[in-house]
Design a protein around this motif. Structure first.
Motif, PDB file in Angstrom:
ATOM      1  N   LYS A 167      -8.592  -5.299   1.774  1.00 34.49           N
ATOM      2  CA  LYS A 167      -8.132  -4.329   2.751  1.00 34.49           C
ATOM      3  C   LYS A 167      -8.040  -2.920   2.184  1.00 34.49           C
ATOM      4  CE  LYS A 167      -5.324  -5.326   5.966  1.00 34.49           C
ATOM      5  NZ  LYS A 167      -4.120  -5.653   6.783  1.00 34.49           N
ATOM      6  N   HIS A 168      -7.862  -2.799   0.883  1.00 37.04           N
ATOM      7  CA  HIS A 168      -7.657  -1.479   0.277  1.00 37.04           C
ATOM      8  C   HIS A 168      -8.541  -1.301  -0.964  1.00 37.04           C
ATOM      9  CE1 HIS A 168      -4.221  -1.388   2.957  1.00 37.04           C
ATOM     10  NE2 HIS A 168      -3.770  -2.502   2.395  1.00 37.04           N
ATOM     11  N   ARG A 177       0.813  -1.224   0.000  1.00 37.51           N
ATOM     12  CA  ARG A 177       0.000   0.000   0.000  1.00 37.51           C
ATOM     13  C   ARG A 177       0.845   1.273   0.000  1.00 37.51           C
ATOM     14  NH1 ARG A 177      -1.608   3.931  -0.895  1.00 37.51           N
ATOM     15  NH2 ARG A 177      -3.525   5.033  -0.298  1.00 37.51           N
ATOM     16  N   TYR A 198     -15.914   0.335   3.849  1.00 39.04           N
ATOM     17  CA  TYR A 198     -15.505  -0.744   2.966  1.00 39.04           C
ATOM     18  C   TYR A 198     -16.589  -1.047   1.938  1.00 39.04           C
ATOM     19  CZ  TYR A 198     -11.454  -1.658   5.890  1.00 39.04           C
ATOM     20  OH  TYR A 198     -10.267  -1.534   6.551  1.00 39.04           O
TER      21      TYR A 198
END
Length: 242
Positions: free
Chosen positions: A131-132, A95, A177
């Motif tokens: 997660k991203h 990231r 999310y």
């Protein structure tokens, strides 16, 4: 085909890792290697050749990176909590170091990235988009394993929990999310061909379904085997639809 090689030292990982970039332009696709592979695996195993037409036409710009799996999941000489720490550090490396590198290379800060991997690489790809999801917008997780407890010798901590999809997904509740998941194309790819175990893919698809996370479970039947000839055909087909 234009091929550029980049390498830098990461203080997070305590070592250098490399990335190979294929193509001049196109939507970026970051790929992760299988166990024991490195940043050259996609070229050595024929993935780059299989995608050459798409790369040359600017349908995709391929970024093939390495992982620190030998320092994390496969480091049996280290304590399991060191392995989980290094797993966390790799997520931060992706990231905070790889993503900005891809943006700079494409001269497009904030551009949505695709991510893909086969076998162990599918785990890294899926963990990245889950997660991203604000950064990664496409995921092709092919013939993957998504529960990594077998690598922890019965030990468990927060660093592992937050990087093991089958553990953190059931408790995920932050609406941020879901806002981003709705903008993502998440594909779990499996089949009934040689050496393929579709159990992990079915488990992950079930978890995503119970959390109402948009995704597709692509069962290729006998054309979905756990080997490079199947993976080359599948990834070429997916990129051809971009």
């Amino acid at each position: 085909m234009r091929t550029d090689y980049h390498r830098w030292y990461s203080h997070r990982l305590g070592r250098e890792l490399g990335i190979v970039v294929y193509g001049h332009w196109g939507p970026p696709l970051l790929t992760f290697p299988t166990s024991g592979g490195d940043e050259w695996e996609m070229q050595n195993m024929g993935i780059v050749a299989a995608l050459a037409e798409h790369i040359e036409a600017g349908r995709v710009k391929l970024f093939s990176c390495n992982t620190n799996s030998r320092d994390s999941l496969y480091n049996k000489g280290a304590h399991p909590f060191h392995r989980s720490w290094m797993l966390r550090m790799f997520d931060e490396y992706v990231r905070e170091e790889v993503v900005p590198f891809v943006w700079a290379n494409c001269q497009s800060p904030g551009l949505g990235l695709g991510v893909a991997g086969m076998s162990l690489g599918a785990f890294y790809a899926m963990n990245a988009i889950l997660k991203h999801p604000d950064v990664f917008k496409r995921c092709y997780a092919i013939s993957g394993l998504y529960d990594m407890k077998r690598f922890m010798d019965g030990q468990y901590d927060d660093n592992f929990y937050f990087n093991n999809p089958v553990d953190y997904l059931p408790n995920l509740s932050d609406g941020w999310y879901w806002e981003h998941y709705r903008t993502c194309d998440i594909r779990i790819v499996t089949g009934s061909g040689p050496y393929e175990d579709k159990g992990p893919s079915l488990q992950l698809a079930h978890l995503l379904g119970t959390k109402h996370i948009p995704h597709a479970l692509d069962d290729w039947g006998p054309l979905g085997g756990h080997d490079w000839p199947f993976w080359k055909h599948q990834l070429r087909d997916y990129i051809g639809r971009w």
